[in-house]
Design an enzyme around this catalytic site. Structure first.
Site, mmCIF file in Angstrom:
data_model
loop_
_atom_site.group_PDB
_atom_site.id
_atom_site.type_symbol
_atom_site.label_atom_id
_atom_site.label_comp_id
_atom_site.label_asym_id
_atom_site.label_seq_id
_atom_site.Cartn_x
_atom_site.Cartn_y
_atom_site.Cartn_z
ATOM 1 N N ARG A 35 -2.963 44.836 -32.899
ATOM 2 C CA ARG A 35 -2.186 43.926 -32.047
ATOM 3 C C ARG A 35 -2.564 42.456 -32.209
ATOM 4 O O ARG A 35 -1.775 41.578 -31.866
ATOM 5 C CB ARG A 35 -2.314 44.352 -30.588
ATOM 6 C CG ARG A 35 -1.705 45.718 -30.333
ATOM 7 C CD ARG A 35 -1.488 45.983 -28.885
ATOM 8 N NE ARG A 35 -0.801 47.259 -28.692
ATOM 9 C CZ ARG A 35 -0.386 47.712 -27.529
ATOM 10 N NH1 ARG A 35 -0.590 46.995 -26.431
ATOM 11 N NH2 ARG A 35 0.224 48.871 -27.429
ATOM 12 N N ASP B 245 5.961 40.526 -14.525
ATOM 13 C CA ASP B 245 5.100 40.954 -15.620
ATOM 14 C C ASP B 245 4.183 39.793 -15.972
ATOM 15 O O ASP B 245 4.521 38.631 -15.710
ATOM 16 C CB ASP B 245 5.927 41.373 -16.840
ATOM 17 C CG ASP B 245 5.158 42.302 -17.779
ATOM 18 O OD1 ASP B 245 5.397 43.526 -17.724
ATOM 19 O OD2 ASP B 245 4.313 41.812 -18.543
#
Length: 279
Positions: free
Chosen positions: A38, A149
């Protein structure tokens, strides 16, 4: 630099500490591969040869842009339409009928925490729309879904309400696709305004404060608490309780449970599914 950069045990420990302090996420020791996959793009873009360089920059004052990019990359954004289906059936068949009784001109308010790219809050909005087809005068004071979020990139995507067919095929029926979306000339699908307008997207770190969000009838906090320590999880649940109206409902993920806090929540078996009511 190759994308498969190596990580020492000390580097992994230092990065894990940064991530937990920043957003509460706990990284298991076997998750080094996740950090490598990632962060490789960020490492290449910024020209870092080791994770230690990135960690030093992250721990310096300021540098909000790179910190946001790293948190965005490490936040799990796996999501589906009508994920696990039972919560949406409970919403449609139990919670909305119950809350609509004597609702008058009160506004229905629902919070979708860790909403990712918008599938959950838009799924909730579709259920509200379907319910109001059978009871048109329900929640005449309005319906609002606040979707939050920590990752700004997924929020930007969610606000657009535009999805490729590959994403739509994951949990969305053909009937709902036809009813709630419009196909664009580019081949993607745009969610219709009547579904989109109920949802307000907002950036929020679950480690922070929630009071600015106001009070809610229902909170969806699904498939996110599993990433936190038990202490942080309980702190989040206590803060959510403060944002629930008396008797309001909390819906967790299928693999999550609420242990403890009997003074705050009452478990309700819906067969199938379990929800929690604020005491």
């Amino acid at each position: 630099m190759k994308s498969g950069f190596s990580i020492t045990t000390e580097e992994f420990r230092g990065f894990s500490q940064f991530l937990e302090k920043s957003c509460g996420i706990l990284l298991a020791e076997h998750k080094q591969y996740l950090v490598q996959s990632r962060l490789s793009r960020i490492m290449q873009k910024e020209g870092y040869s080791s994770l230690s360089e990135l960690i030093r920059r992250l721990n310096q004052p300021g540098n909000s842009t790179i910190k946001e990019q790293v948190i965005d990359a490490m936040t799990t954004n796996e999501t589906l339409w009508f994920r696990d289906i039972h919560p949406y059936e409970i919403l449609k068949n139990k919670l909305l009928p119950e809350l609509s009784e004597g609702s008058g001109f009160k506004k229905l308010r629902i919070w979708s925490a860790a909403c990712s790219t918008g599938q959950e809050p838009y799924s909730i909005s579709m259920v509200i729309d379907e319910f109001r087809q059978t009871k048109a005068n329900a929640f005449s004071g309005g319906q609002e879904i606040v979707a939050t979020d920590i990752a700004s990139t997924v929020l930007d995507q969610a606000r657009k309400g535009e999805y490729e067919m590959l994403a739509l095929g994951r949990g969305l029926s053909q009937e709902r696709l036809t009813r709630f979306f419009t196909k664009s000339s580019e081949g993607s699908w745009q969610i219709k305004n009547e579904i989109r307008n109920r949802v307000r997207f907002q950036s929020l770190n679950l480690l922070g404060q929630y009071s600015v969000l106001g009070q809610f009838d229902i909170v969806f906090c699904r498939n996110v608490l599993i990433y936190f320590s038990s202490d942080v999880k309980n702190e989040i649940l206590r803060k959510i309780h403060k944002q629930l109206k008396p008797g309001g409902y909390l819906i967790l993920g299928a693999s999550e449970s609420l242990s403890g806090l009997p003074d705050l929540y009452k478990m309700i078996h819906c067969r199938p599914g379990i929800i929690y009511q604020a005491i």
